[in-house]
Design a protein around this motif. Structure first.
Motif, PDB file in Angstrom:
ATOM      1  N   ASP A 180      -8.432   8.108  -3.590  1.00  0.00           N
ATOM      2  CA  ASP A 180      -6.999   8.401  -3.637  1.00  0.00           C
ATOM      3  C   ASP A 180      -6.187   7.098  -3.609  1.00  0.00           C
ATOM      4  O   ASP A 180      -5.207   6.949  -4.339  1.00  0.00           O
ATOM      5  CB  ASP A 180      -6.615   9.294  -2.450  1.00  0.00           C
ATOM      6  CG  ASP A 180      -5.139   9.691  -2.492  1.00  0.00           C
ATOM      7  OD1 ASP A 180      -4.686  10.100  -3.586  1.00  0.00           O
ATOM      8  OD2 ASP A 180      -4.459   9.571  -1.470  1.00  0.00           O
ATOM      9  N   LEU A 181      -6.629   6.134  -2.767  1.00  0.00           N
ATOM     10  CA  LEU A 181      -5.931   4.842  -2.684  1.00  0.00           C
ATOM     11  C   LEU A 181      -5.912   4.168  -4.052  1.00  0.00           C
ATOM     12  O   LEU A 181      -4.866   3.696  -4.515  1.00  0.00           O
ATOM     13  CB  LEU A 181      -6.631   3.952  -1.656  1.00  0.00           C
ATOM     14  CG  LEU A 181      -6.057   2.538  -1.491  1.00  0.00           C
ATOM     15  CD1 LEU A 181      -4.667   2.584  -0.890  1.00  0.00           C
ATOM     16  CD2 LEU A 181      -6.962   1.665  -0.624  1.00  0.00           C
ATOM     17  N   PHE A 182      -7.070   4.112  -4.703  1.00  0.00           N
ATOM     18  CA  PHE A 182      -7.129   3.422  -5.988  1.00  0.00           C
ATOM     19  C   PHE A 182      -6.368   4.190  -7.071  1.00  0.00           C
ATOM     20  O   PHE A 182      -5.769   3.583  -7.969  1.00  0.00           O
ATOM     21  CB  PHE A 182      -8.577   3.145  -6.403  1.00  0.00           C
ATOM     22  CG  PHE A 182      -9.133   1.944  -5.717  1.00  0.00           C
ATOM     23  CD1 PHE A 182      -8.806   0.668  -6.156  1.00  0.00           C
ATOM     24  CD2 PHE A 182      -9.943   2.075  -4.594  1.00  0.00           C
ATOM     25  CE1 PHE A 182      -9.294  -0.455  -5.504  1.00  0.00           C
ATOM     26  CE2 PHE A 182     -10.425   0.958  -3.936  1.00  0.00           C
ATOM     27  CZ  PHE A 182     -10.109  -0.308  -4.391  1.00  0.00           C
ATOM     28  N   ALA A 183      -6.379   5.539  -6.999  1.00  0.00           N
ATOM     29  CA  ALA A 183      -5.599   6.329  -7.956  1.00  0.00           C
ATOM     30  C   ALA A 183      -4.117   5.995  -7.816  1.00  0.00           C
ATOM     31  O   ALA A 183      -3.399   5.837  -8.806  1.00  0.00           O
ATOM     32  CB  ALA A 183      -5.842   7.819  -7.716  1.00  0.00           C
ATOM     33  N   LYS A 184      -3.656   5.865  -6.563  1.00  0.00           N
ATOM     34  CA  LYS A 184      -2.229   5.594  -6.325  1.00  0.00           C
ATOM     35  C   LYS A 184      -1.856   4.150  -6.642  1.00  0.00           C
ATOM     36  O   LYS A 184      -0.706   3.843  -6.941  1.00  0.00           O
ATOM     37  CB  LYS A 184      -1.859   5.940  -4.881  1.00  0.00           C
ATOM     38  CG  LYS A 184      -1.605   7.441  -4.700  1.00  0.00           C
ATOM     39  CD  LYS A 184      -1.230   7.784  -3.275  1.00  0.00           C
ATOM     40  CE  LYS A 184      -0.883   9.276  -3.158  1.00  0.00           C
ATOM     41  NZ  LYS A 184      -1.165   9.815  -1.841  1.00  0.00           N
ATOM     42  N   MET A 185      -2.795   3.225  -6.499  1.00  0.00           N
ATOM     43  CA  MET A 185      -2.472   1.818  -6.711  1.00  0.00           C
ATOM     44  C   MET A 185      -2.963   1.282  -8.045  1.00  0.00           C
ATOM     45  O   MET A 185      -2.786   0.100  -8.342  1.00  0.00           O
ATOM     46  CB  MET A 185      -3.067   0.961  -5.587  1.00  0.00           C
ATOM     47  CG  MET A 185      -2.524   1.341  -4.227  1.00  0.00           C
ATOM     48  SD  MET A 185      -2.877   0.043  -3.039  1.00  0.00           S
ATOM     49  CE  MET A 185      -1.918  -1.318  -3.700  1.00  0.00           C
ATOM     50  N   PRO A 226       0.845  -1.202   0.000  1.00  0.00           N
ATOM     51  CA  PRO A 226       0.000   0.000   0.000  1.00  0.00           C
ATOM     52  C   PRO A 226       0.877   1.248   0.000  1.00  0.00           C
ATOM     53  O   PRO A 226       2.012   1.219   0.500  1.00  0.00           O
ATOM     54  CB  PRO A 226      -0.793  -0.123   1.307  1.00  0.00           C
ATOM     55  CG  PRO A 226      -0.152  -1.195   2.104  1.00  0.00           C
ATOM     56  CD  PRO A 226       0.712  -2.007   1.215  1.00  0.00           C
ATOM     57  N   PRO A 227       0.397   2.373  -0.564  1.00  0.00           N
ATOM     58  CA  PRO A 227       1.172   3.627  -0.521  1.00  0.00           C
ATOM     59  C   PRO A 227       1.308   4.098   0.923  1.00  0.00           C
ATOM     60  O   PRO A 227       0.513   3.723   1.793  1.00  0.00           O
ATOM     61  CB  PRO A 227       0.303   4.593  -1.335  1.00  0.00           C
ATOM     62  CG  PRO A 227      -1.070   4.010  -1.315  1.00  0.00           C
ATOM     63  CD  PRO A 227      -0.905   2.530  -1.197  1.00  0.00           C
TER      64      PRO A 227
END
Lengths: 204, 204, 204, 204
Positions: free
Chosen positions: A44-49, A35-36
């Motif tokens: 935001d989590l899905f954008a980063k991953m 995870p970031p």
């Protein structure tokens, strides 16, 4: 134990071993995704991953397709020998490199990593085709298979997955790629049906 | 090899492959847990590792519950086909993401990671339910099962594990959650008994 | 499929799944060991890696002993049920923590990590003993076993591996530990023989 | 279950367990390989990863050769016992160290890591030879095998893989190594044929 029992036992152990390698490779695909460090909300989590999860999904599909190919080809075998062991190990050695290929894919999502990845995927197909060709044409390890069908199987596994994988990436840039893929799948479907019908006529 | 033998062999290999993926996913849950750099006495060690060990225990229970669900559903199948392969791969692809979900859980033990984790757990249940529904209602791959029982199985595996997982976390904050969980389990126990009785009456 | 066949299939799948978890745990023991950054000659390499390789050897022996215990106990079972699934998952969940315990062992080779490690090892033995006791005394899942033998098996698996593990570490400091271990093994050997003889007399 | 069935079941479970460990070890070989941080074009990528991929290929071949040896030797067994369990665990414990040995190989590609790696490879061969010798000469666990053939098998597995591995590395520096290897393989081929002919004459 008769020689025939022993050859069947050999084949069985080879299948189980291959399944284990496929299962481990497929599960390790996810192990390098972390995870970031900081994220704020699910979007935001899905954008980063997103890139990593996308690469994971593609590689999972690739391993899945090759597992199915492998299962289908081994279903047509009736025995194993030392050469088959070696050819199968080459297949497994390439499959075990897919987690590394996947990592490559998400670290540089420029065009540079794509040909390497597609090349690895295509190479696995070629390795399975070599294994099948040896079993069908040289080693006499298969259940009785008509020669044209055996050639068709070899060509399909050698070319199809690599081509499909390349087309998937091309389609992300040029939308006509999807149409080509749909055309190929439809064509193969018709061809499979025709081969099945010919086989029925022959046995009738 | 007859067609029927081949379909049973296909099912058998699919089960073994799935078991391997479950086993690897469950064992990898622990691999990202590392001991703290400095600790002083056992109570300090457990204080520092408590969150991680807790997340590990939860995910281990989740994989365990889904392995049992998977085993029960595959016990009701009598054959496999290509579509089942694909649906099963989707289940396995989500299970293989659980080590990542667990890591998410312990890195941000704020409320943000919880919905993502519960969502992943719920998605696995839905994917198993889709697989079962395909096998029972479309692919005709199951041993004979009365239609209401098949629907009940699909709903239970789709909803129960995700709901239970969500309720477990809710119960940590609102104690009435435990009462709801106990009520659901008791209700299902009665329902299972009733279905078993109905089935007995029908076969009698 | 008759109910009996299904229960035997359940047991078989449980055994295969457990084997996979044991195999993964035992192989992951080595994965966190990395070579030192600088080393000069083989003796320097082994001096720098000695503690890690020692911890690896101990944990490998622990997993090996428990795999043998697990195999022996499952050889005495004739069926499985849902409770056995859960108890077996608890065993596997503790086994999967052994790589973490091993890491603990080599990071702080002070006395602090030892009780935690020995505690984990002992806990696995207790969990297997609980599984066996359930199968033998409550769930009626075993092949016919005389009650005293069943009690003896439960006690042996609950106490022996943890005690042996603790004694091994004690023996590194106090050499009389080896004598105690030898005595216990000799005593058990006599006891096993006596039980086997009693069983023979009964069946004669 | 008769005693004979139980011993065969024991052997079967031992084989499956060993296969799982081999499969995991072979797949983990690749897990520590990561792509370089910066690379420019495919030739640069392969230049930067060449040593690692080479070490991976060698270790993959080593595990493959030992898996084949292991399979062949276990094909000659008819039962297992507790001592075989322990000897097999020693083999697996050394196999599980190969990913670490491989890492050693690529981190210091000076001559220092080579003897350690070759030593580990040779040790695995010796451990399999000890297992076979126990099974054939002490434990009486094999299908009937003529004594000279049993001795030949033990010597071949003890010496051949380690020698071949050492010769491979020597051949990278001194090209006559390849000639020695070709000579050994040709000699063994003739020897195998002769042994097979002698066996045929005896059974005729």
């Amino acid at each position: 134990m008769s020689e025939q029992d022993s050859a069947a036992g050999h084949l069985h152990r080879l299948v189980l071993f291959s399944d284990a390698v496929f299962a481990i490779a497929i599960t390790l695909l996810a192990i390098e995704i972390h995870p970031p460090h900081h994220w704020d909300g699910i979007s935001d989590l899905f954008a980063k991953m997103g890139v990593k999860l996308g690469a994971y999904a593609i590689s999972f599909a690739v391993v899945g397709i090759y597992w199915i190919s492998h299962r289908r080809i081994f279903q047509r075998l009736r025995a194993a020998n030392g050469v088959l062991d070696v050819l199968n190990f080459i297949v497994l050695g390439l499959v075990a490199l897919l987690p590394l290929g996947t990592e490559l894919l998400w670290e540089q999502h420029a065009g540079q990593a794509l040909p390497v990845y597609v090349g690895l995927v295509a190479l696995i197909g070629v390795a399975i085709a070599v294994l099948w060709s040896y079993a069908a044409f040289i080693g006499d390890l298969t259940h009785p298979t008509p020669r044209p069908e055996a050639i068709y199987i070899a060509l399909r596994v050698a070319l199809l997955p690599g081509m499909m994988c390349a087309l998937s990436f091309i389609s992300l840039v040029y939308p006509w790629g999807w149409a080509v893929m749909a055309g190929i799948i439809a064509g193969l479907h018709l061809l499979n049906k025709r081969i099945a019908r010919t086989a029925q006529i022959k046995t009738a």
